[in-house]
Design an enzyme around this catalytic site. Structure first.
Site, short mmCIF file in Angstrom:
data_model
loop_
_atom_site.label_atom_id
_atom_site.label_comp_id
_atom_site.label_asym_id
_atom_site.label_seq_id
_atom_site.Cartn_x
_atom_site.Cartn_y
_atom_site.Cartn_z
N GLY A 37 0.83 -1.20 0.00
CA GLY A 37 0.00 0.00 0.00
C GLY A 37 0.86 1.24 0.00
N LYS A 84 -9.27 2.71 19.68
CA LYS A 84 -9.10 3.57 18.51
C LYS A 84 -10.40 3.67 17.72
CE LYS A 84 -6.79 5.68 15.07
NZ LYS A 84 -5.80 4.95 14.27
N ASN A 141 -12.70 6.97 16.06
CA ASN A 141 -13.09 7.01 14.65
C ASN A 141 -14.60 6.99 14.48
OD1 ASN A 141 -10.56 7.16 13.38
ND2 ASN A 141 -10.25 4.95 13.51
#
Length: 302
Positions: free
Chosen positions: A9, A184, A188
């Site tokens: 990526g 986390k 988000n």
């Protein structure tokens, strides 16, 4: 032990990790031809050019990759990793580094015994416009990076990720990586969809008109995690969400940017993951479901 590091990526985080790991000569795997040059701008504004090894996926040789760090979007993980598995050695460990959760549940069953690690980072990175033929990544924010084992040989995997622990500031091995990922996920889930829906910067969410929705999103996530045998502190998570809002007040979230540029969002791996796990575990998640529905409505309108 096969020791070469591959980074799958070539987006902002992939390029940032490639710079940070440059002393270990990682190979960056991406789509298309290699750029003429790579550029990196540090937090202090200093500008660098660097020359990592870059391989287009179509011609990449993977037989010596001991650690594959996957930095593609959550919805791209399976399509990106599955075609590579026949070429990866059996002692290759896979480290997923993406926003949201979910791909690990699909990927774990097809790795044929390979070790699977999960990671999360609060580092900020941005791909910037550059001269034709160049790629430019700007490091935009410090933040904790956590890495841990989902399945496999813990001592072997610790040795493989040691270069990351040494090269990336504020990085730690985490024994309970699933709890860290749920934590986390809370930030988000609360921040990304609301900023995308409201077309606003993160800081606007500090306003009182958003507090009930943020609290409800986090409460549903905590209840779902508890049913999944992950214990989270709701008050601490809410404090963390508002801390992130304050620290990133002038930023546009990644989901806001995706909507603004007409790109597919990661809503299915963020609030959508909470909804799916809630359905599996018998936990109601109406506020998270509302975020998913609204984001998909906005995205369909273009």
């Amino acid at each position: 032990m096969t020791e070469r590091i591959g980074i799958l990526g070539a987006g902002a985080i992939g390029q940032l990790l490639c710079w940070q790991l440059r002393q270990h000569n990682p190979v960056l795997l991406g789509r298309g031809a290699a750029p003429a040059r790579f550029e990196h701008t540090a937090l202090d504004g200093k500008h660098h050019r660097f020359s990592p090894q870059y391989c287009p996926l179509s011609g990449a040789k993977l037989s010596d990759i001991g650690l594959l760090i996957v930095t593609v979007k959550a919805y791209q993980v399976m399509d990106a990793v599955l075609p590579l598995l026949p070429a990866l050695p059996m002692d290759c460990s896979i480290l997923l580094m993406h926003n949201g959760m979910g791909p690990h549940l699909e990927l774990e069953s097809v790795l044929e015994g390979r070790d699977l690690l999960l990671g999360t980072t609060y580092q900020g990175a941005l791909r910037e416009a550059s001269a034709q033929g160049s790629w430019h990544v700007r490091h935009t924010g410090k933040g904790l990076t956590q890495i841990g084992l989902l399945r496999g040989d813990i001592e072997l995997c610790k040795a493989k990720v040691q270069p990351l622990l040494e090269a990336i500031g504020n990085t730690a091995w985490t024994e309970d990586i699933l709890a860290a990922l749920w934590q986390k996920l809370a930030a988000n889930a609360a921040i990304n969809p609301l900023t995308a829906i409201r077309r606003c910067r993160n800081g606007e969410l500090a306003g009182p008109e958003y507090s009930k929705t943020i609290q409800a999103i986090v409460a549903e996530l905590v209840n779902t995690a508890a049913a999944d045998r992950i214990t989270l502190d709701e008050s601490a998570l809410l404090a963390q969400v508002y801390q992130v809002i304050a620290l990133t007040a002038n930023n546009f979230s990644s989901m806001h940017q995706d909507v603004a540029h007409g790109r597919k969002t990661e809503i299915d791996a963020i609030n959508g993951f909470v909804v799916r796990r809630g359905q599996t575990l018998g936990i109601a998640t109406p506020h998270n479901a509302a975020m998913v529905a609204k984001l998909k409505e906005i995205s369909s309108q273009g």
